[in-house]
Write a protein that holds these residues in place. Structure first.
Motif, PDB file in Angstrom:
ATOM      1  N   THR A   1       0.838  -1.190   0.000  1.00  0.00           N
ATOM      2  CA  THR A   1       0.000   0.000   0.000  1.00  0.00           C
ATOM      3  C   THR A   1       0.873   1.239   0.000  1.00  0.00           C
ATOM      4  O   THR A   1       1.716   1.416   0.886  1.00  0.00           O
ATOM      5  CB  THR A   1      -0.923   0.022   1.232  1.00  0.00           C
ATOM      6  OG1 THR A   1      -1.798  -1.100   1.167  1.00  0.00           O
ATOM      7  CG2 THR A   1      -1.740   1.294   1.290  1.00  0.00           C
ATOM      8  N   VAL A   2       0.691   2.107  -0.974  1.00  0.00           N
ATOM      9  CA  VAL A   2       1.439   3.363  -1.038  1.00  0.00           C
ATOM     10  C   VAL A   2       0.851   4.331  -0.018  1.00  0.00           C
ATOM     11  O   VAL A   2      -0.364   4.574  -0.001  1.00  0.00           O
ATOM     12  CB  VAL A   2       1.374   3.976  -2.449  1.00  0.00           C
ATOM     13  CG1 VAL A   2       2.081   5.325  -2.487  1.00  0.00           C
ATOM     14  CG2 VAL A   2       1.986   3.028  -3.464  1.00  0.00           C
ATOM     15  N   PHE A   3       1.713   4.886   0.842  1.00  0.00           N
ATOM     16  CA  PHE A   3       1.213   5.764   1.890  1.00  0.00           C
ATOM     17  C   PHE A   3       1.885   7.134   1.905  1.00  0.00           C
ATOM     18  O   PHE A   3       1.484   8.020   2.671  1.00  0.00           O
ATOM     19  CB  PHE A   3       1.372   5.103   3.269  1.00  0.00           C
ATOM     20  CG  PHE A   3       2.803   4.865   3.686  1.00  0.00           C
ATOM     21  CD1 PHE A   3       3.512   5.808   4.419  1.00  0.00           C
ATOM     22  CD2 PHE A   3       3.444   3.683   3.352  1.00  0.00           C
ATOM     23  CE1 PHE A   3       4.822   5.588   4.813  1.00  0.00           C
ATOM     24  CE2 PHE A   3       4.760   3.444   3.728  1.00  0.00           C
ATOM     25  CZ  PHE A   3       5.460   4.406   4.462  1.00  0.00           C
ATOM     26  N   HIS A   4       2.878   7.337   1.035  1.00  0.00           N
ATOM     27  CA  HIS A   4       3.599   8.620   1.071  1.00  0.00           C
ATOM     28  C   HIS A   4       4.319   8.826  -0.257  1.00  0.00           C
ATOM     29  O   HIS A   4       4.720   7.849  -0.921  1.00  0.00           O
ATOM     30  CB  HIS A   4       4.625   8.604   2.217  1.00  0.00           C
ATOM     31  CG  HIS A   4       5.452   9.847   2.320  1.00  0.00           C
ATOM     32  ND1 HIS A   4       4.925  11.080   2.666  1.00  0.00           N
ATOM     33  CD2 HIS A   4       6.783  10.066   2.110  1.00  0.00           C
ATOM     34  CE1 HIS A   4       5.890  11.985   2.672  1.00  0.00           C
ATOM     35  NE2 HIS A   4       7.017  11.397   2.330  1.00  0.00           N
ATOM     36  N   THR A   5       4.450  10.075  -0.671  1.00  0.00           N
ATOM     37  CA  THR A   5       5.293  10.419  -1.816  1.00  0.00           C
ATOM     38  C   THR A   5       6.356  11.407  -1.376  1.00  0.00           C
ATOM     39  O   THR A   5       6.119  12.247  -0.509  1.00  0.00           O
ATOM     40  CB  THR A   5       4.480  11.044  -2.967  1.00  0.00           C
ATOM     41  OG1 THR A   5       3.874  12.265  -2.516  1.00  0.00           O
ATOM     42  CG2 THR A   5       3.404  10.093  -3.473  1.00  0.00           C
TER      43      THR A   5
END
Length: 609
Positions: A252-256
């Motif tokens: 799960t992508v949670f930050h850029t």
């Protein structure tokens, strides 16, 4: 298991055996963590078990993070057993949303077996078990950084993501659009990472939901969406065969990480072990369907229904509002060879009321809109539909059109489960002599996702562009099919549509300009799928999975050229548009194009960000 002097944390997703429980990670960003779900459709599931080893003999306070998902009714109750002995507390029965529930004090020593014992089969859910020493209690929150840092410490994980590799292209979202983008990029020789938050590929076409791609499909989409004997699409096999592609499933992508309106890297968390990685690239393609990279990086987006005055669309409402297409939970029933009982479900019939029509089933992955058992509904309870639509429709089961799809996804799914269980109970109870053997064959716990935010690009595609076949100099792919608008507001059943607009227009393909496939203000971010730059009305057609696959092909080809010429997507329109069109045509025109680079895929050391 992990331990510190003040306690031991056991994440449910890290149990040795899930038994009959399933891992549910789709709402992690809402409630803070993946969890185990007792999805038995009214039949208690087999126990989940794990073993921990405790040094010395010590007394601990037991805390279990659980959810009472229908307060006052407690349909999801379960027990925690320690070395075969159940605690007195029944979890999921405290009228609370996600919270740490106290289970008493226990003495632990040596090898200790933990067991989650389901009592109902109706969606009991356990996030984690914490054994606290010296009156230590877990943080009350779930999504906040304090809670995440606490979990990392107890699991022995680093405070910051580790380097997961440097790629040419990172694609987020493993639906049809994302699979098409990743496969195209790999066949162009690009080192591509595909990040998917589910354990399988396909999105709404996956075996977890089971829809078929519609719209313009073409050879690549047909190739990757073929069904295997187990119902899965074959995209994963195709991508695993590509030496320049790496899959990051259950991440799960949670930050850029951004600088000067440019994404440098993304951070993603693994659903089972909690390990956090950082993936960097010069080009990013968002195929999540949720405009998720844009939400994290500050991209300009569109939301809800635009008014007629904004774009002059005939199907738009007079006033702008926040209505969007909702989610759908699919299911399938069957007739057993013996009578099958079903528990009383007053908490479900509260939602279903007297509705008793199980039509609109998913017959098998790829075949929807199936018939089902029904007791004749009262007149006027079926949604109105276009004359072109016939038979039972799977998407008549839809909910959440006025709720926030980012923060209320679990509540939307749960409401639909209650509607399905309540309707099933009504059918059996209203026609006991006809349906004594009726039972559930399958009910999805992952909903087919509806509409989220949409990106704003340098052009916003409109209903008029589609109807009038607007000419675009930067047209890169074609989309097709009807305008497909769902309207909630059924007078009696809030999980049923009031109306479904299926506008066939002229049914000729129309052009999609490249300016709709990149972000207006994030320089290296492109997108494919239901969230491209389009109005609500226009996106009711561009959302079709086959159409989204065309966006994926186009953005992957664009990423390859951006890497070749060291430029941003916007620059391709002015400087390299003819070459982009030729490259895209090699994939949409039926040829299996491939560029083999000399060097094998390697994880390059990540530069300092």
């Amino acid at each position: 298991m992990a331990a510190l002097p003040n306690g031991i944390l056991v994440e449910a997703e890290a149990f040795d055996s899930f038994g009959g429980w399933v891992l549910d990670s789709q709402f992690e960003l809402e409630m803070g963590s993946p969890y185990l779900l007792a999805h038995g459709n009214g039949k208690p599931v087999a126990d989940a078990t794990t073993t921990i080893t405790v040094s010395g003999a010590t007394e601990y306070s037991v805390w279990v993070r659980a959810k009472d998902w229908v307060s006052s009714h407690h349909p999801g109750r379960f027990q925690l057993l320690i070395n075969g002995v159940a605690l007195d507390t029944e979890f999921g029965a405290n009228d609370q949303d996600w919270s740490w529930q106290f289970g008493g004090r226990v003495q632990l020593q040596g090898e200790t077996k933990l067991t989650l014992h389901d009592l109902t089969g109706f969606a009991g859910r356990c996030d984690a078990v914490f054994f606290g020493r010296d009156d230590t209690t877990p943080p009350p929150g779930g999504v906040d950084e304090e809670s995440r840092a606490w979990r990392r410490r107890l699991r022995g994980l680093p405070d910051v993501p580790v380097d997961g590799g440097c790629f040419d292209v990172v694609v987020v979202g493993g639906g049809i659009a994302g699979c098409a983008a990743a496969l195209t990029a790999a066949r162009l020789g690009e080192r591509v990472a595909l990040v998917q938050d589910r354990p399988c590929l396909g999105g709404n076409a996956s075996v977890e939901t089971g829809l078929s791609p519609r719209g313009v499909t073409g050879p690549l989409i047909k190739e990757l969406s073929q069904r295997l004997d187990n119902g899965h699409i074959c995209a994963q096999q195709l991508l695993e065969a590509e030496r320049t592609a790496i899959l990051f499933l259950e991440h799960t992508v949670f930050h850029t990480v951004t600088r000067d309106s440019t994404i440098l890297a993304i951070d993603a968390r693994h659903g089972r072990n909690g390990r956090e990685i950082r993936l960097s690239a010069p080009a990013f393609i968002d195929c999540s369907g949720r405009a998720w990279l844009g939400m994290l990086s500050g991209a300009q987006t569109l939301y809800g229904q635009e008014s007629q005055a904004e774009f002059g669309e005939s199907l738009a409402p007079v006033h702008h509002d926040n209505m969007h297409h909702g989610n759908t939970v699919f299911f399938r029933t069957r007739m057993a060879d013996r009578a099958v009982s079903f528990p009383a479900v007053p908490w479900a019939t509260e939602v279903a009321k007297d509705y008793a029509d199980l039509n609109g089933q998913l017959e098998e992955p790829g075949i929807e809109n199936g018939f089902g058992p029904a007791v004749a509904p009262p007149p006027g309870t079926q949604p109105s539909v276009s004359k072109a639509m016939k038979g039972p429709l799977t998407h008549f089961w839809e909910y959440g059109q006025f709720l926030d799809p980012y923060t209320q996804g679990e509540a939307i799914r749960d409401h639909l489960l209650r509607a399905i269980y309540g309707t099933f109970a009504n059918v059996k109870n209203m026609a006991p002599d006809t349906y004594p053997n009726l039972e559930f064959d399958w009910v999805a716990h992952v909903p087919a996702q509806g509409e989220f935010r949409r990106y704003e690009g340098d052009h916003v595609l409109t209903e008029n562009d589609i109807r009038n076949h607007t000419h675009f100099d930067d047209a890169v792919v074609q989309n097709g099919g009807p305008l497909c608008l769902h309207y909630p507001g059924h007078a009696k059943y809030d999980f049923r549509l009031r109306h479904w607009e299926w506008d066939l227009r002229d049914m000729k393909p129309y052009d999609v300009p490249f300016r709709c496939l990149y972000s207006k203000n994030i320089s290296n971010l492109m997108m494919g799928g239901k969230h491209i730059s389009a109005t609500h009305v226009a996106s009711s057609n561009t959302k079709f999975m086959g159409n989204g696959g065309q966006h994926g092909i186009a953005t992957a080809a664009a990423a390859s050229l951006c890497n070749r010429y060291l430029c941003a997507p916007r620059d391709l329109t002015a400087k390299h548009l003819p070459e982009l069109k030729v490259l895209i045509a090699l994939f949409t025109g039926g040829k299996r194009y491939r560029v083999d680079k000399e060097e094998p895929l390697q994880h390059k050391p990540q530069s300092k960000l």
